[in-house]
Design a protein around this motif. Structure first.
Motif, PDB file in Angstrom:
ATOM      1  N   GLN A 197       0.836  -1.188   0.000  1.00  9.90           N
ATOM      2  CA  GLN A 197       0.000   0.000   0.000  1.00  9.90           C
ATOM      3  C   GLN A 197       0.874   1.242   0.000  1.00  9.90           C
ATOM      4  O   GLN A 197       1.833   1.357   0.760  1.00  9.90           O
ATOM      5  CB  GLN A 197      -0.909  -0.009   1.244  1.00  9.90           C
ATOM      6  CG  GLN A 197      -1.928   1.102   1.224  1.00  9.90           C
ATOM      7  CD  GLN A 197      -2.842   1.005   2.417  1.00  9.90           C
ATOM      8  OE1 GLN A 197      -2.668   0.129   3.264  1.00  9.90           O
ATOM      9  NE2 GLN A 197      -3.811   1.887   2.497  1.00  9.90           N
ATOM     10  N   GLN A 198       0.541   2.157  -0.847  1.00 15.09           N
ATOM     11  CA  GLN A 198       1.315   3.369  -0.979  1.00 15.09           C
ATOM     12  C   GLN A 198       0.626   4.498  -0.230  1.00 15.09           C
ATOM     13  O   GLN A 198      -0.562   4.753  -0.425  1.00 15.09           O
ATOM     14  CB  GLN A 198       1.473   3.745  -2.457  1.00 15.09           C
ATOM     15  CG  GLN A 198       2.250   2.697  -3.250  1.00 15.09           C
ATOM     16  CD  GLN A 198       2.399   3.089  -4.701  1.00 15.09           C
ATOM     17  OE1 GLN A 198       1.847   4.091  -5.129  1.00 15.09           O
ATOM     18  NE2 GLN A 198       3.155   2.305  -5.434  1.00 15.09           N
ATOM     19  N   PHE A 199       1.382   5.159   0.643  1.00 19.97           N
ATOM     20  CA  PHE A 199       0.856   6.262   1.417  1.00 19.97           C
ATOM     21  C   PHE A 199       1.433   7.571   0.888  1.00 19.97           C
ATOM     22  O   PHE A 199       2.580   7.615   0.432  1.00 19.97           O
ATOM     23  CB  PHE A 199       1.226   6.111   2.902  1.00 19.97           C
ATOM     24  CG  PHE A 199       0.603   4.916   3.539  1.00 19.97           C
ATOM     25  CD1 PHE A 199      -0.687   4.965   4.018  1.00 19.97           C
ATOM     26  CD2 PHE A 199       1.310   3.729   3.648  1.00 19.97           C
ATOM     27  CE1 PHE A 199      -1.267   3.861   4.608  1.00 19.97           C
ATOM     28  CE2 PHE A 199       0.731   2.622   4.234  1.00 19.97           C
ATOM     29  CZ  PHE A 199      -0.556   2.693   4.709  1.00 19.97           C
ATOM     30  N   PRO A 200       0.675   8.629   0.938  1.00 16.81           N
ATOM     31  CA  PRO A 200       1.220   9.920   0.511  1.00 16.81           C
ATOM     32  C   PRO A 200       2.336  10.371   1.441  1.00 16.81           C
ATOM     33  O   PRO A 200       2.362  10.028   2.622  1.00 16.81           O
ATOM     34  CB  PRO A 200      -0.003  10.847   0.594  1.00 16.81           C
ATOM     35  CG  PRO A 200      -0.939  10.174   1.539  1.00 16.81           C
ATOM     36  CD  PRO A 200      -0.723   8.709   1.367  1.00 16.81           C
ATOM     37  N   GLU A 201       3.231  11.143   0.907  1.00 15.20           N
ATOM     38  CA  GLU A 201       4.382  11.600   1.672  1.00 15.20           C
ATOM     39  C   GLU A 201       3.964  12.770   2.547  1.00 15.20           C
ATOM     40  O   GLU A 201       4.060  13.938   2.168  1.00 15.20           O
ATOM     41  CB  GLU A 201       5.507  11.991   0.723  1.00 15.20           C
ATOM     42  CG  GLU A 201       6.059  10.816  -0.064  1.00 15.20           C
ATOM     43  CD  GLU A 201       7.204  11.228  -0.966  1.00 15.20           C
ATOM     44  OE1 GLU A 201       7.537  12.434  -0.982  1.00 15.20           O
ATOM     45  OE2 GLU A 201       7.747  10.356  -1.645  1.00 15.20           O
ATOM     46  N   ILE A 202       3.482  12.454   3.739  1.00 11.86           N
ATOM     47  CA  ILE A 202       3.042  13.456   4.710  1.00 11.86           C
ATOM     48  C   ILE A 202       3.781  13.197   6.006  1.00 11.86           C
ATOM     49  O   ILE A 202       3.943  12.046   6.431  1.00 11.86           O
ATOM     50  CB  ILE A 202       1.511  13.389   4.933  1.00 11.86           C
ATOM     51  CG1 ILE A 202       0.770  13.678   3.619  1.00 11.86           C
ATOM     52  CG2 ILE A 202       1.072  14.360   6.013  1.00 11.86           C
ATOM     53  CD1 ILE A 202      -0.733  13.570   3.738  1.00 11.86           C
ATOM     54  N   GLU A 203       4.245  14.260   6.638  1.00  9.86           N
ATOM     55  CA  GLU A 203       4.946  14.115   7.912  1.00  9.86           C
ATOM     56  C   GLU A 203       3.945  13.672   8.974  1.00  9.86           C
ATOM     57  O   GLU A 203       2.924  14.338   9.199  1.00  9.86           O
ATOM     58  CB  GLU A 203       5.592  15.443   8.304  1.00  9.86           C
ATOM     59  CG  GLU A 203       6.528  15.307   9.501  1.00  9.86           C
ATOM     60  CD  GLU A 203       7.231  16.613   9.816  1.00  9.86           C
ATOM     61  OE1 GLU A 203       8.026  16.625  10.772  1.00  9.86           O
ATOM     62  OE2 GLU A 203       6.975  17.608   9.109  1.00  9.86           O
ATOM     63  N   ARG A 204       4.231  12.557   9.620  1.00  7.88           N
ATOM     64  CA  ARG A 204       3.273  11.952  10.536  1.00  7.88           C
ATOM     65  C   ARG A 204       3.898  11.697  11.900  1.00  7.88           C
ATOM     66  O   ARG A 204       5.119  11.740  12.058  1.00  7.88           O
ATOM     67  CB  ARG A 204       2.741  10.627   9.967  1.00  7.88           C
ATOM     68  CG  ARG A 204       2.042  10.774   8.616  1.00  7.88           C
ATOM     69  CD  ARG A 204       1.641   9.410   8.067  1.00  7.88           C
ATOM     70  NE  ARG A 204       0.999   9.541   6.772  1.00  7.88           N
ATOM     71  CZ  ARG A 204      -0.293   9.816   6.598  1.00  7.88           C
ATOM     72  NH1 ARG A 204      -1.077   9.961   7.656  1.00  7.88           N
ATOM     73  NH2 ARG A 204      -0.807   9.938   5.392  1.00  7.88           N
ATOM     74  N   GLN A 205       3.043  11.388  12.841  1.00  9.33           N
ATOM     75  CA  GLN A 205       3.453  11.062  14.201  1.00  9.33           C
ATOM     76  C   GLN A 205       2.617   9.879  14.675  1.00  9.33           C
ATOM     77  O   GLN A 205       1.381   9.898  14.586  1.00  9.33           O
ATOM     78  CB  GLN A 205       3.244  12.261  15.144  1.00  9.33           C
ATOM     79  CG  GLN A 205       3.420  11.940  16.613  1.00  9.33           C
ATOM     80  CD  GLN A 205       4.871  11.682  16.966  1.00  9.33           C
ATOM     81  OE1 GLN A 205       5.750  12.405  16.509  1.00  9.33           O
ATOM     82  NE2 GLN A 205       5.130  10.668  17.753  1.00  9.33           N
ATOM     83  N   VAL A 206       3.277   8.821  15.169  1.00 10.45           N
ATOM     84  CA  VAL A 206       2.557   7.676  15.728  1.00 10.45           C
ATOM     85  C   VAL A 206       1.972   8.082  17.067  1.00 10.45           C
ATOM     86  O   VAL A 206       2.702   8.493  17.980  1.00 10.45           O
ATOM     87  CB  VAL A 206       3.495   6.468  15.879  1.00 10.45           C
ATOM     88  CG1 VAL A 206       2.729   5.300  16.515  1.00 10.45           C
ATOM     89  CG2 VAL A 206       4.060   6.055  14.540  1.00 10.45           C
ATOM     90  N   ILE A 207       0.674   7.980  17.198  1.00  9.47           N
ATOM     91  CA  ILE A 207      -0.041   8.438  18.383  1.00  9.47           C
ATOM     92  C   ILE A 207      -1.113   7.422  18.731  1.00  9.47           C
ATOM     93  O   ILE A 207      -1.532   6.619  17.886  1.00  9.47           O
ATOM     94  CB  ILE A 207      -0.651   9.846  18.136  1.00  9.47           C
ATOM     95  CG1 ILE A 207      -0.862  10.578  19.459  1.00  9.47           C
ATOM     96  CG2 ILE A 207      -1.912   9.739  17.325  1.00  9.47           C
ATOM     97  CD1 ILE A 207       0.427  11.082  20.047  1.00  9.47           C
TER      98      ILE A 207
END
Length: 295
Positions: free
Chosen positions: A196-206
C-alpha cells in the motif's frame, strides 16, 4: 480374561478416538468461553480505571489480574488449536481407514471369486474328459461323434487357458484394489499483495482515545479509539489539546494497550458516525480563537 480381548478394527479405533477428542474439545471450548467472558469484563474495568485517571497502584494491580486471565485464555486457545489439528488428523485417518476397509472388502470378494473359479476348473476338465471318453471309447466309429470329441477337446484347452489368464488378471486387480491410487494435488500460489502506498506526509505515531476522522488530499481518513495511528503532524497539536490522543509511552496508554492489545475488532466506522471527532473542524476552531482574542 485377556485371552478373550477383541482386536479393534482401525475404523472403530479411529471412530472412538474422534468421539473422545470431540468431547474434549467441547469441554475446552466451554472453558475458553468462560475465560474470554471474564477477560472482557476485566478489560472493561481496567479501561474505566485508565480513562478515569486512577492511581498507578490501581492500574498496576488491574494489569496483573488482566495478564493472568489473558495468559489463561491464550493457553486455552493454543490447546484448542492443537486439539483441532488432532481432530482433523483423526478425521483424515478415519476416512482413510473406511476407504481402505471398502477396498479390502472388494479385494476379498475378487479373491474369493478366483478361488471359486479355480475350484470349478478341475470339475469342468473332468466333465469334458468324461464326455470325450464316452465318445472315443465306443466301438462304433461315427464321424459326427469324432468331430464332437475334437471340438470338446479344443474347448477344454481354450477354457483352461482362459481360466488361468482370468485368475491372473483377477489377482492383479485385487492387489491394485487393495493398494488404491494416490492422487497428486496441485498447489497454487496466490498473487503477491501489492504494498500500500501512502502519501508523503509528515506523521506522528499516536494512540487514540476517541474515534477520529480527518481529510487528506480529498480522502476521508478514520481511526477507531484505542488504536495506534499515523496522524499528520498538522493535526497533532489540536488532538493533544482536546485530549483525543496521547503518546504511546504515557502511563494510561500502556494500560489501555494491554486492555485492548491487537485483538480489538477494528470494524469500519460509518462516515456519519456520531462518535467520530472531526479533527479538521477542531483545528479550524483553534485557529480562529487566537484571531478573535487579537481582535
Amino acid at each position: 480374561m485377556g485371552f478373550f480381548k477383541r482386536d479393534v478394527a482401525p475404523v472403530e479405533r479411529f471412530e472412538r478416538a474422534l468421539k473422545d477428542k470431540l468431547a474434549a474439545r467441547a469441554r475446552l471450548a466451554e472453558q475458553l468461553s468462560e475465560a474470554e467472558q471474564l477477560l472482557a469484563e476485566m478489560r472493561a474495568a481496567a479501561e474505566q480505571l485508565a480513562v478515569a485517571g486512577a492511581s498507578n497502584t490501581k492500574l498496576e494491580r488491574a494489569e496483573v489480574k488482566l495478564r493472568a486471565v489473558e495468559d489463561r485464555a491464550k493457553k486455552l486457545r493454543a490447546e484448542l488449536a492443537e486439539l483441532d489439528q488432532q481432530i482433523m488428523a483423526t478425521e483424515r485417518a478415519w476416512g482413510d481407514a473406511k476407504i481402505q476397509r471398502d477396498r479390502d472388502v472388494t479385494a476379498d470378494g475378487i479373491e474369493a471369486m478366483v478361488m471359486a473359479i479355480e475350484q470349478a476348473a478341475p470339475k469342468f476338465e473332468a466333465g469334458a474328459r468324461s464326455l470325450m471318453e464316452a465318445v472315443t471309447k465306443s466301438g462304433a466309429p461315427v464321424p459326427d461323434a469324432s468331430r464332437f470329441a475334437t471340438s470338446v477337446e479344443a474347448v477344454r484347452r481354450e477354457v483352461l487357458s482362459a481360466v488361468e489368464l482370468l485368475c491372473w488378471e483377477l489377482r492383479s486387480t485385487a492387489v491394485r484394489t487393495r493398494a488404491g491410487n494416490a492422487n497428486v494435488a496441485l498447489l497454487t500460489q496466490g498473487e503477491p499483495e501489492q504494498p500500500q502506498q501512502f502519501p508523503e506526509i509528515e506523521r506522528q505515531v499516536i494512540y487514540t482515545l476517541n474515534p477520529l476522522r480527518w481529510c487528506e488530499g480529498g480522502e476521508l481518513r478514520k481511526a477507531q479509539a484505542f488504536t495506534l495511528v499515523d496522524l499528520p503532524r498538522t493535526l497533532l497539536t489540536t488532538a493533544l489539546r482536546h485530549q483525543h490522543v496521547d503518546y504511546p509511552n504515557a502511563r494510561r496508554v500502556q494500560t489501555l494497550m494491554q486492555v485492548h492489545g491487537a485483538e480489538r475488532l477494528r470494524s469500519e466506522l460509518d462516515d456519519d458516525d456520531p462518535q467520530l471527532v472531526d479533527l479538521d473542524v477542531l483545528a479550524a476552531e483553534d485557529s480562529e480563537s487566537p484571531r478573535a482574542d487579537v481582535a
